[in-house]
Motif scaffolding. Structure first.
Motif, PDB file in Angstrom:
ATOM      1  N   PHE A  32       0.459  17.507  -4.991  1.00  0.00           N
ATOM      2  CA  PHE A  32       1.650  16.865  -5.580  1.00  0.00           C
ATOM      3  C   PHE A  32       2.731  17.896  -5.919  1.00  0.00           C
ATOM      4  N   LYS A  33       2.309  19.015  -6.519  1.00  0.00           N
ATOM      5  CA  LYS A  33       3.278  20.062  -6.889  1.00  0.00           C
ATOM      6  C   LYS A  33       3.988  20.571  -5.621  1.00  0.00           C
ATOM      7  N   ALA A  34       3.215  20.796  -4.577  1.00  0.00           N
ATOM      8  CA  ALA A  34       3.791  21.311  -3.324  1.00  0.00           C
ATOM      9  C   ALA A  34       4.774  20.302  -2.726  1.00  0.00           C
ATOM     10  N   ILE A  71       1.276  12.124 -12.884  1.00  0.00           N
ATOM     11  CA  ILE A  71       0.292  12.615 -11.911  1.00  0.00           C
ATOM     12  C   ILE A  71      -0.818  13.277 -12.723  1.00  0.00           C
ATOM     13  N   LEU A  72      -2.025  12.809 -12.551  1.00  0.00           N
ATOM     14  CA  LEU A  72      -3.128  13.346 -13.341  1.00  0.00           C
ATOM     15  C   LEU A  72      -3.184  14.869 -13.185  1.00  0.00           C
ATOM     16  N   ASP A 113       0.868  -1.180   0.000  1.00  0.00           N
ATOM     17  CA  ASP A 113       0.000   0.000   0.000  1.00  0.00           C
ATOM     18  C   ASP A 113       0.902   1.227   0.000  1.00  0.00           C
ATOM     19  N   MET A 114       0.908   1.934  -1.115  1.00  0.00           N
ATOM     20  CA  MET A 114       1.814   3.077  -1.257  1.00  0.00           C
ATOM     21  C   MET A 114       1.380   4.302  -0.446  1.00  0.00           C
ATOM     22  N   ASN A 115       0.230   4.200   0.217  1.00  0.00           N
ATOM     23  CA  ASN A 115      -0.123   5.273   1.147  1.00  0.00           C
ATOM     24  C   ASN A 115       0.554   5.067   2.497  1.00  0.00           C
ATOM     25  N   ARG A 116       1.379   4.031   2.559  1.00  0.00           N
ATOM     26  CA  ARG A 116       2.158   3.737   3.770  1.00  0.00           C
ATOM     27  C   ARG A 116       3.625   3.616   3.373  1.00  0.00           C
ATOM     28  N   PRO A 117       4.536   3.568   4.354  1.00  0.00           N
ATOM     29  CA  PRO A 117       5.947   3.367   4.016  1.00  0.00           C
ATOM     30  C   PRO A 117       6.143   2.080   3.211  1.00  0.00           C
ATOM     31  N   VAL A 127      -3.461   7.013  -4.718  1.00  0.00           N
ATOM     32  CA  VAL A 127      -2.314   7.264  -3.840  1.00  0.00           C
ATOM     33  C   VAL A 127      -2.051   8.775  -3.768  1.00  0.00           C
ATOM     34  N   GLY A 128      -1.925   9.287  -2.543  1.00  0.00           N
ATOM     35  CA  GLY A 128      -1.642  10.710  -2.337  1.00  0.00           C
ATOM     36  C   GLY A 128      -0.145  10.978  -2.382  1.00  0.00           C
TER      37      GLY A 128
END
Ligand SMILES: C[S@@+](CC[C@H](N)C(=O)[O-])C[C@H]1O[C@@H](n2cnc3c(N)ncnc32)[C@H](O)[C@@H]1O
Length: 219
Positions: A177-179, A167-168, A118-122, A144-145
């Motif tokens: 994402f930009k930040a 990134i859409l 799960d890429m929302n985790r390490p 995924v954020g």
């Protein structure tokens, strides 16, 4: 004005509306068997996997690293891995949330290793493992954020290696994402090689930011 997200596919629309990883995983588990026929490049002009694979192998050749070790993050059914293999990549590992998507990727025979993650985790990989990390179609709504995923992808990349991700466009700024990319740059962790707009699904006017981040030596 942005072009609307193509919602002709029910699973895609639902996956983009996911509120948590478990729900997203269940959708991809159901979608896996028909995913390639529905979003494969011939079916929907989904050109992002090939564009990313070409950019990755161009970097690999210019670096003289013909034997690059690659992580395909959010590998899905393996469209990126197959495009990388056509471009002569040798060692490709993949991670993805959905066991069923990983099962289809396994059938391609192009991956060295495939693991559920799960890429929302390490990410459970050591620092500095890969020359190239690709991530296509996974930084999108409901998936995924940016945090911790972008930092994690950089962490598992070798110094002077690259992370190459789509990134859409709709969420590049609004999704943070930009930040996050700017933060990684300000910290001296990466050099932003490009953040250009590319075709994502040709013919739908669907665009994505192609972000190529080169990992700097320790700041
Ligand atoms: C649109 S598909 C892209 C797959 C492949 N890269 C491609 O271009 O065909 C998105 C993928 O992201 C995966 N995914 C969604 N959420 C995820 C998460 N939290 N961690 C890892 N993978 C995730 C899904 O299982 C799915 O395989």
């Amino acid at each position: 004005m942005h072009a609307p997200i193509p919602t002709n596919n029910l699973y895609l629309a639902q996956a983009r509306a996911s509120t948590d990883s478990r729900h997203c995983m269940e959708l991809y588990d159901k979608w896996a068997a028909t995913y390639n026929a529905e979003v494969g490049d011939e079916a929907q002009n989904y050109v992002a996997p090939v564009l990313v694979a070409q950019a990755a192998m161009k970097f690999s050749l210019s670096n003289g690293a013909a034997d690059s070790v690659i992580l395909d993050a959010g590998c899905g059914t393996g469209l990126v891995g197959e495009a990388l293999a056509v471009a002569n990549a040798k060692a490709i590992d993949g991670i993805d949330l959905s066991p069923a998507m990983l099962g289809i990727a396994r059938q391609t025979g192009v991956y060295r290793d495939l693991t559920q993650a799960d890429m929302n985790r390490p990410i459970d990989k050591p620092d500095g493992t890969y020359d190239i990390v690709s991530c296509v179609g996974t930084f999108t709504q409901g998936h995924v954020g940016p945090d911790p995923a972008l930092r994690e992808l950089v962490r598992v990349t070798k110094t002077n290696g690259i992370v190459i991700a789509t990134i859409l466009d709709e969420i590049w700024v609004s999704g943070g994402f930009k930040a996050e990319v700017e933060k990684l740059k300000e910290e001296g962790l990466v050099n932003v090689v490009t953040d250009e707009l590319i075709d994502y699904v040709k013919g739908h006017g669907d665009k994505a930011v192609l972000a190529i981040l080169e990992k700097n030596p320790h700041p």
